[in-house]
Design a protein around this motif. Structure first.
Motif, mmCIF file in Angstrom:
data_model
loop_
_atom_site.group_PDB
_atom_site.id
_atom_site.type_symbol
_atom_site.label_atom_id
_atom_site.label_comp_id
_atom_site.label_asym_id
_atom_site.label_seq_id
_atom_site.Cartn_x
_atom_site.Cartn_y
_atom_site.Cartn_z
ATOM 1 N N LEU A 1 0.828 -1.210 0.000
ATOM 2 C CA LEU A 1 0.000 0.000 0.000
ATOM 3 C C LEU A 1 0.864 1.261 0.000
ATOM 4 O O LEU A 1 0.474 2.279 -0.592
ATOM 5 C CB LEU A 1 -0.947 -0.007 1.201
ATOM 6 N N ALA A 2 2.031 1.200 0.624
ATOM 7 C CA ALA A 2 2.952 2.339 0.565
ATOM 8 C C ALA A 2 3.392 2.583 -0.871
ATOM 9 O O ALA A 2 3.457 3.729 -1.337
ATOM 10 C CB ALA A 2 4.167 2.078 1.451
ATOM 11 N N TYR A 3 3.679 1.523 -1.592
ATOM 12 C CA TYR A 3 4.119 1.631 -2.987
ATOM 13 C C TYR A 3 3.042 2.280 -3.851
ATOM 14 O O TYR A 3 3.299 3.250 -4.575
ATOM 15 C CB TYR A 3 4.457 0.241 -3.513
ATOM 16 N N PHE A 4 1.811 1.768 -3.751
ATOM 17 C CA PHE A 4 0.747 2.284 -4.616
ATOM 18 C C PHE A 4 0.298 3.684 -4.198
ATOM 19 O O PHE A 4 0.013 4.526 -5.051
ATOM 20 C CB PHE A 4 -0.435 1.316 -4.634
ATOM 21 N N ALA A 5 0.255 3.940 -2.889
ATOM 22 C CA ALA A 5 -0.132 5.279 -2.436
ATOM 23 C C ALA A 5 0.905 6.304 -2.865
ATOM 24 O O ALA A 5 0.573 7.393 -3.357
ATOM 25 C CB ALA A 5 -0.310 5.293 -0.925
ATOM 26 N N GLY A 6 2.167 5.961 -2.685
ATOM 27 C CA GLY A 6 3.229 6.890 -3.051
ATOM 28 C C GLY A 6 3.288 7.139 -4.542
ATOM 29 O O GLY A 6 3.455 8.279 -4.987
ATOM 30 N N ARG A 7 3.127 6.082 -5.342
ATOM 31 C CA ARG A 7 3.216 6.243 -6.794
ATOM 32 C C ARG A 7 1.964 6.912 -7.363
ATOM 33 O O ARG A 7 2.040 7.649 -8.351
ATOM 34 C CB ARG A 7 3.398 4.870 -7.458
ATOM 35 N N THR A 8 0.800 6.661 -6.766
ATOM 36 C CA THR A 8 -0.452 7.204 -7.305
ATOM 37 C C THR A 8 -0.690 8.643 -6.877
ATOM 38 O O THR A 8 -1.054 9.500 -7.685
ATOM 39 C CB THR A 8 -1.647 6.338 -6.862
ATOM 40 N N ILE A 9 -0.498 8.923 -5.590
ATOM 41 C CA ILE A 9 -0.833 10.234 -5.041
ATOM 42 C C ILE A 9 0.388 11.130 -4.948
ATOM 43 O O ILE A 9 0.340 12.320 -5.244
ATOM 44 C CB ILE A 9 -1.506 10.083 -3.656
ATOM 45 N N GLY A 10 1.499 10.547 -4.531
ATOM 46 C CA GLY A 10 2.726 11.350 -4.403
ATOM 47 C C GLY A 10 2.661 12.264 -3.188
ATOM 48 O O GLY A 10 2.381 11.825 -2.079
ATOM 49 N N GLY A 11 2.899 13.544 -3.408
ATOM 50 C CA GLY A 11 2.833 14.503 -2.307
ATOM 51 C C GLY A 11 4.199 14.843 -1.754
ATOM 52 O O GLY A 11 5.242 14.482 -2.317
ATOM 53 N N PRO A 12 4.219 15.539 -0.615
ATOM 54 C CA PRO A 12 5.484 16.000 -0.028
ATOM 55 C C PRO A 12 6.401 14.832 0.331
ATOM 56 O O PRO A 12 5.946 13.771 0.775
ATOM 57 C CB PRO A 12 5.036 16.746 1.242
ATOM 58 N N LYS A 13 7.687 15.042 0.145
ATOM 59 C CA LYS A 13 8.669 14.025 0.479
ATOM 60 C C LYS A 13 8.828 13.920 1.994
ATOM 61 O O LYS A 13 8.718 14.898 2.713
ATOM 62 C CB LYS A 13 10.017 14.340 -0.173
ATOM 63 N N LEU A 14 9.116 12.707 2.447
ATOM 64 C CA LEU A 14 9.255 12.468 3.877
ATOM 65 C C LEU A 14 10.663 12.791 4.360
ATOM 66 O O LEU A 14 10.859 13.663 5.211
ATOM 67 C CB LEU A 14 8.897 11.008 4.193
ATOM 68 N N LEU A 15 11.650 12.102 3.826
ATOM 69 C CA LEU A 15 13.055 12.361 4.162
ATOM 70 C C LEU A 15 13.864 12.325 2.868
ATOM 71 O O LEU A 15 14.577 11.349 2.594
ATOM 72 C CB LEU A 15 13.580 11.304 5.152
ATOM 73 N N PRO A 16 13.762 13.374 2.073
ATOM 74 C CA PRO A 16 14.378 13.342 0.742
ATOM 75 C C PRO A 16 15.896 13.204 0.766
ATOM 76 O O PRO A 16 16.482 12.711 -0.196
ATOM 77 C CB PRO A 16 13.958 14.691 0.133
#
Length: 284
Positions: A158-173
């Protein structure tokens, strides 16, 4: 007509998806089967993973030094195969001796050690010991490892799909430039849902606690991912190896599982003793 930015950018987000799925379809049944078999078969699974982790770690951190690989691999094999065979205090003592030998050899060959040159053996052996101690619990061992796997896989997915689909602010770039706050939220939701569904399916009590622990496990799993990302960032590589198509190396594949397994064994051991940590993590 030129392609729109959406058409040229979006496919790249999913370029590794099919390879990742294909690798999972092959590997997951093997892992589940050997976990179900238990005994020496599960020990050999953990041992082989530990040796591969040792190979990748020494390649990244110790320039593939043969002595360091031998020491890291020996510690991994001991942690995977000797619990239940020899006394735990003796096993811990042996691992500490091997760890000390690794640190001393590093100091002899490279007078300035780093954090990464010191923590390799504890990282590998604690993860191996954790999953083996969980599986060795006669009553709840199989369920505990299956629960651990499903929570980690659910959080990761779910982290993979949420991150790839929605994106948003970076956590620890600075550590992992692709991971986002949305991905972390997805991981928590995935871990929570998989924890509760698994507990409900096998008839375990305390679903509210499983929701809480599943969410915490997801956070720990993501922290393990960042730990390994920091290792790769410090050594200037993208993947620990090309062992698993779509996933990278063994360290890349089990980074979250390592942290989650240690957390689960620690919680279970504190609650029920380290001779039956599986009962401690599954009985609320």
């Amino acid at each position: 007509m030129r392609d729109s930015p959406l058409l040229t950018v979006e496919p790249s987000k999913w370029r590794d998806l099919y390879v990742r799925v294909a690798s999972a379809v092959v590997l997951i049944p093997v892992v589940l089967a050997l976990t179900w078999a238990g005994s020496i078969w599960f020990g050999l699974l953990v041992a082989s993973m530990g040796v591969l982790m040792a190979f990748e770690w020494t390649k990244l951190v110790h320039d593939s030094a043969p002595v360091q690989f031998a020491l890291h691999a020996a510690a991994a094999l001991a942690a995977a195969l000797l619990p239940g065979v020899i006394d735990m205090s003796l096993l811990i003592g042996l691992i500490v001796i091997v760890w000390a030998a690794s640190v001393l050899y590093r100091l002899w060959t490279h007078p300035r050690p780093s954090f990464w040159t010191i923590v390799g053996i504890p990282y590998i052996t604690l993860s191996a010991l954790s999953v083996v101690l969980l599986r060795n619990d006669a009553q709840f061992g199989l369920l505990a490892v299956y629960w651990l796997l499903f929570v980690v896989w659910g959080a990761d997915t779910l982290a993979y799909f949420a991150g790839r689909t929605i994106g948003g602010p970076k956590l620890l770039p600075a550590i992992s430039p692709r991971k986002t706050w949305v991905g972390l939220a997805g991981a928590i939701v995935g871990g929570l849902i998989c924890s509760v569904l698994f507990a409900w399916a096998v008839g375990l009590e305390g679903l509210a606690w499983f929701a809480l622990v599943g969410g915490l496990m997801a956070v720990v799993e993501q922290a393990g991912d960042y730990f390994e990302s920091a290792l790769k960032r410090s050594t200037g590589v993208k993947d620990s190896s090309a062992l698993i198509p779509g996933h990278g190396g063994m360290l890349d594949r089990v980074d979250g599982l390592v942290a989650a397994a240690i957390f689960a064994a620690l919680v279970g051991g504190v609650r029920s003793g380290f001779s039956s940590p599986a009962a401690g993590i599954l009985t609320w």
